[in-house]
Design a protein around this motif. Structure first.
Motif, PDB file in Angstrom:
ATOM      1  N   ARG A 189       0.830  -1.201   0.000  1.00 48.29           N
ATOM      2  CA  ARG A 189       0.000   0.000   0.000  1.00 48.29           C
ATOM      3  C   ARG A 189       0.864   1.250   0.000  1.00 48.29           C
ATOM      4  O   ARG A 189       2.037   1.226   0.391  1.00 48.29           O
ATOM      5  N   ARG A 190       0.257   2.332  -0.445  1.00 50.91           N
ATOM      6  CA  ARG A 190       0.945   3.611  -0.352  1.00 50.91           C
ATOM      7  C   ARG A 190       1.237   3.898   1.114  1.00 50.91           C
ATOM      8  O   ARG A 190       0.370   3.725   1.974  1.00 50.91           O
ATOM      9  N   VAL A 191       2.444   4.324   1.410  1.00 52.09           N
ATOM     10  CA  VAL A 191       2.849   4.464   2.807  1.00 52.09           C
ATOM     11  C   VAL A 191       2.055   5.554   3.521  1.00 52.09           C
ATOM     12  O   VAL A 191       1.993   5.567   4.761  1.00 52.09           O
ATOM     13  N   ARG A 192       1.423   6.448   2.783  1.00 52.14           N
ATOM     14  CA  ARG A 192       0.625   7.485   3.442  1.00 52.14           C
ATOM     15  C   ARG A 192      -0.757   6.976   3.845  1.00 52.14           C
ATOM     16  O   ARG A 192      -1.479   7.660   4.573  1.00 52.14           O
ATOM     17  N   ASP A 193      -1.140   5.779   3.356  1.00 52.40           N
ATOM     18  CA  ASP A 193      -2.412   5.174   3.740  1.00 52.40           C
ATOM     19  C   ASP A 193      -2.239   4.335   4.999  1.00 52.40           C
ATOM     20  O   ASP A 193      -1.127   3.875   5.308  1.00 52.40           O
ATOM     21  N   PRO A 194      -3.334   4.082   5.734  1.00 53.44           N
ATOM     22  CA  PRO A 194      -3.236   3.161   6.871  1.00 53.44           C
ATOM     23  C   PRO A 194      -2.756   1.784   6.415  1.00 53.44           C
ATOM     24  O   PRO A 194      -3.008   1.365   5.291  1.00 53.44           O
ATOM     25  N   ARG A 195      -2.063   1.105   7.297  1.00 53.16           N
ATOM     26  CA  ARG A 195      -1.531  -0.216   6.963  1.00 53.16           C
ATOM     27  C   ARG A 195      -2.659  -1.213   6.700  1.00 53.16           C
ATOM     28  O   ARG A 195      -3.764  -1.093   7.262  1.00 53.16           O
ATOM     29  N   LEU A 196      -2.374  -2.195   5.860  1.00 54.92           N
ATOM     30  CA  LEU A 196      -3.307  -3.298   5.646  1.00 54.92           C
ATOM     31  C   LEU A 196      -3.606  -3.969   6.981  1.00 54.92           C
ATOM     32  O   LEU A 196      -2.689  -4.247   7.760  1.00 54.92           O
ATOM     33  N   LYS A 197      -4.891  -4.249   7.234  1.00 56.85           N
ATOM     34  CA  LYS A 197      -5.307  -4.944   8.450  1.00 56.85           C
ATOM     35  C   LYS A 197      -5.739  -6.366   8.079  1.00 56.85           C
ATOM     36  O   LYS A 197      -6.648  -6.554   7.272  1.00 56.85           O
ATOM     37  N   VAL A 198      -5.072  -7.349   8.633  1.00 58.96           N
ATOM     38  CA  VAL A 198      -5.456  -8.746   8.444  1.00 58.96           C
ATOM     39  C   VAL A 198      -6.076  -9.235   9.741  1.00 58.96           C
ATOM     40  O   VAL A 198      -5.445  -9.186  10.805  1.00 58.96           O
ATOM     41  N   PHE A 199      -7.321  -9.702   9.660  1.00 56.85           N
ATOM     42  CA  PHE A 199      -8.022 -10.283  10.797  1.00 56.85           C
ATOM     43  C   PHE A 199      -8.217 -11.769  10.510  1.00 56.85           C
ATOM     44  O   PHE A 199      -8.556 -12.146   9.388  1.00 56.85           O
ATOM     45  N   THR A 200      -7.997 -12.600  11.512  1.00 54.43           N
ATOM     46  CA  THR A 200      -8.196 -14.032  11.293  1.00 54.43           C
ATOM     47  C   THR A 200      -8.666 -14.715  12.569  1.00 54.43           C
ATOM     48  O   THR A 200      -8.296 -14.304  13.677  1.00 54.43           O
ATOM     49  N   SER A 236      -0.176   0.859  17.497  1.00 59.59           N
ATOM     50  CA  SER A 236      -0.025   2.259  17.108  1.00 59.59           C
ATOM     51  C   SER A 236       1.419   2.588  16.728  1.00 59.59           C
ATOM     52  O   SER A 236       1.711   3.714  16.328  1.00 59.59           O
ATOM     53  N   TYR A 237       2.315   1.615  16.849  1.00 58.72           N
ATOM     54  CA  TYR A 237       3.705   1.817  16.446  1.00 58.72           C
ATOM     55  C   TYR A 237       3.847   1.496  14.965  1.00 58.72           C
ATOM     56  O   TYR A 237       3.003   0.824  14.368  1.00 58.72           O
ATOM     57  N   ASP A 238       4.928   1.953  14.367  1.00 64.78           N
ATOM     58  CA  ASP A 238       5.173   1.649  12.965  1.00 64.78           C
ATOM     59  C   ASP A 238       6.678   1.492  12.742  1.00 64.78           C
ATOM     60  O   ASP A 238       7.479   1.671  13.665  1.00 64.78           O
ATOM     61  N   VAL A 239       7.044   1.157  11.519  1.00 65.07           N
ATOM     62  CA  VAL A 239       8.444   0.934  11.170  1.00 65.07           C
ATOM     63  C   VAL A 239       8.843   1.953  10.115  1.00 65.07           C
ATOM     64  O   VAL A 239       8.172   2.086   9.086  1.00 65.07           O
ATOM     65  N   GLN A 247      13.347  10.491   6.578  1.00 64.01           N
ATOM     66  CA  GLN A 247      12.857   9.208   7.080  1.00 64.01           C
ATOM     67  C   GLN A 247      11.554   8.875   6.362  1.00 64.01           C
ATOM     68  O   GLN A 247      10.735   9.755   6.106  1.00 64.01           O
ATOM     69  N   ASP A 248      11.390   7.597   6.025  1.00 65.93           N
ATOM     70  CA  ASP A 248      10.221   7.134   5.290  1.00 65.93           C
ATOM     71  C   ASP A 248       9.666   5.885   5.962  1.00 65.93           C
ATOM     72  O   ASP A 248      10.392   5.099   6.581  1.00 65.93           O
ATOM     73  N   PHE A 249       8.361   5.696   5.808  1.00 64.64           N
ATOM     74  CA  PHE A 249       7.757   4.466   6.292  1.00 64.64           C
ATOM     75  C   PHE A 249       8.231   3.293   5.442  1.00 64.64           C
ATOM     76  O   PHE A 249       8.336   3.395   4.218  1.00 64.64           O
ATOM     77  N   VAL A 250       8.517   2.174   6.080  1.00 61.14           N
ATOM     78  CA  VAL A 250       8.942   0.964   5.374  1.00 61.14           C
ATOM     79  C   VAL A 250       7.748   0.353   4.657  1.00 61.14           C
ATOM     80  O   VAL A 250       6.652   0.254   5.220  1.00 61.14           O
ATOM     81  N   GLU A 251       7.940  -0.056   3.412  1.00 59.86           N
ATOM     82  CA  GLU A 251       6.857  -0.638   2.627  1.00 59.86           C
ATOM     83  C   GLU A 251       6.556  -2.064   3.101  1.00 59.86           C
ATOM     84  O   GLU A 251       7.426  -2.777   3.602  1.00 59.86           O
ATOM     85  N   GLY A 252       5.312  -2.472   2.890  1.00 51.45           N
ATOM     86  CA  GLY A 252       4.935  -3.872   3.099  1.00 51.45           C
ATOM     87  C   GLY A 252       4.529  -4.251   4.498  1.00 51.45           C
ATOM     88  O   GLY A 252       4.077  -5.378   4.732  1.00 51.45           O
ATOM     89  N   VAL A 253       4.669  -3.372   5.466  1.00 47.62           N
ATOM     90  CA  VAL A 253       4.288  -3.690   6.839  1.00 47.62           C
ATOM     91  C   VAL A 253       2.763  -3.833   6.930  1.00 47.62           C
ATOM     92  O   VAL A 253       2.026  -3.075   6.304  1.00 47.62           O
ATOM     93  N   PHE A 254       2.273  -4.817   7.675  1.00 49.00           N
ATOM     94  CA  PHE A 254       0.830  -4.963   7.863  1.00 49.00           C
ATOM     95  C   PHE A 254       0.514  -5.348   9.294  1.00 49.00           C
ATOM     96  O   PHE A 254       1.378  -5.824  10.040  1.00 49.00           O
ATOM     97  N   HIS A 255      -0.736  -5.117   9.694  1.00 51.48           N
ATOM     98  CA  HIS A 255      -1.208  -5.444  11.042  1.00 51.48           C
ATOM     99  C   HIS A 255      -1.904  -6.805  11.015  1.00 51.48           C
ATOM    100  O   HIS A 255      -2.739  -7.060  10.140  1.00 51.48           O
TER     101      HIS A 255
END
Length: 421
Positions: A189-200, A236-239, A247-255
């Protein structure tokens, strides 16, 4: 014939399980997305060139559906047990029952101790036994009876469930390719958008293993210390990637929100830690029992459930489900309520038995929520149904990436052209 009798759907004459097909809001006609699905739905053996063209158009329309949905500000993927039953070869509910309670895989004969416990707790289902119902009655029995034998047997059953839900990933036949493809496509996802949320609701480590294979960072609510402890604040933390002047948000991180716990979680007092082999009596799982609704209000499940409830109420949100049969009321009801209360919520419901579930409308083993969602879709709610296996659905999801203005213009022209055909 009475109105009640007419309301009960007749079982489908054709087996539609696993057929890749799409049902759009307001429509009652399933559109085939593959040649095999077209043969089953249309009940033909030969496919004319015109039909092949329609199949291609149907497939492209679904790709476009996903392409638009993945651009939503808030993107969530909800994985039920069905995602692990395919190529990953995870255990089914029947497998859990026969392994814990029976002398063989047929389920025809209970073990001697299993029979004794069933007699004590008055569990008498034999034609269609269910591990959920059994554990529920055990919990009810133990809440009023101090019976060490039943308590010990329940712990043994839970240990077997723990082992079955963790060991299958180490088998040679286990294939989690679909999980890796899903994360590759959705986590970009674009780093300016909220991270992908995976619920299982799954206990297994399929998502964690797939992320590890891809080198993707998972934010799962646990600390990044040597002894990993659960604390909801970590969501609420990020990478970030930090350089000398920027500094930039790391791509590919998800919750990752494991709503029913994990085979790697162990409770110690009031805290939950991640361990390699948790003890059955300390494992932090909502075991498959009817009482799971009450268990969902214990920590850390309450924290995770609260975040899920908040997610489906957010504006500009898309939730994609896969392999979830809507049999858990404490999760099904919030989704059903949210689609009515949140006008910007898009639902894409996928399952290998999706066609049968929508048709059955609460009968023949299907949850009544499928019929309720179908009724809302018929009224124009933004609810889409896709039948097909988890791997087939992942295959039609396009890779998520930022689209250039030129590509957006070209796509808009292409859609207008198709609309006028």
């Amino acid at each position: 014939m009475s109105d009640t009798a007419r309301a009960v759907p007749v079982p489908l004459e054709v087996n539609y399980s696993g057929q890749l097909a799409y049902l759009s809001p307001g429509s009652s006609v399933w559109k085939a997305l593959s040649e095999s699905a077209y043969r089953v739905i249309q009940r033909v053996t030969d496919i004319e060139p015109e039909a092949q063209t329609r199949i291609g158009q149907n497939r492209q329309n679904v790709i476009d559906l996903f392409s638009g949905a993945l651009q939503y500000t808030n993107l969530g993927f909800f994985a039920g047990s069905g995602t692990s039953l395919g190529a990953a070869k995870g255990p089914s509910m029947w497998k859990l029952w026969t392994s814990a309670m029976c002398t063989d895989a047929t389920g025809n004969q209970l073990t001697e101790l299993g029979q004794e416990v069933c007699t004590k707790i008055r569990y008498s289902e034999r034609e269609n036994p269910n591990i959920e119902h059994f554990l529920s009655q055990c919990d009810g029995y133990l809440s009023f009876s101090d019976d060490p034998e039943v308590a010990a047997f329940v712990t043994t059953v839970k240990a077997q469930i723990l082992d079955l839900c963790s060991g299958f990933l180490f088998d040679d036949g286990a294939d989690i390719t679909a999980y890796r493809y899903l994360l590759q496509k959705l986590a970009r996802r674009r780093v300016r958008d909220p991270r992908l949320k995976v619920f299982t609701t799954n206990y297994d480590m399929c998502f964690e293993t797939a992320a590890s294979d891809l080198g993707i960072t998972v934010i799962d609510g646990f600390s990044y210390t040597r002894s990993r402890r659960f604390d909801g604040r970590h969501f609420s933390y990020d990478v970030v990637r930090r350089e000398a002047d920027r500094q930039d948000f790391v791509e590919g991180v998800f919750h990752l929100h494991k709503l029913h716990g994990s085979v790697s979680w162990e409770r110690e007092g009031n805290e939950v830690f991640e361990v390699s082999q948790p003890r059955a009596d300390r494992a932090c799982l909502i075991y498959p029992a009817k009482g799971k609704y009450q268990q969902a209000f214990l920590q850390p499940h309450l924290e995770l459930l609260s975040r899920f409830l908040d997610f489906v109420r957010q504006p500009n949100t898309c939730l994609i489900t896969a392999g979830f049969g809507f049999n858990d009321d404490h999760l099904s009801e919030p989704i059903f309520s949210a689609i009515q209360a949140n006008p910007s919520l898009k639902l894409i419901l996928t399952d290998h038995r999706c066609i049968e579930h929508v048709h059955n409308r609460g009968h023949h083993g299907s949850s009544p929520y499928w019929g309720r969602f179908a009724d809302l879709a018929a009224r124009g709610f933004d609810i889409h149904f896709i039948g097909g296996s988890f791997a087939d659905v992942v295959d039609v999801i396009p890779s998520l990436r930022a689209v250039s203005p030129a590509e957006q213009l070209a796509e808009a022209v292409r859609r207008v052209g198709r609309a006028h055909e």
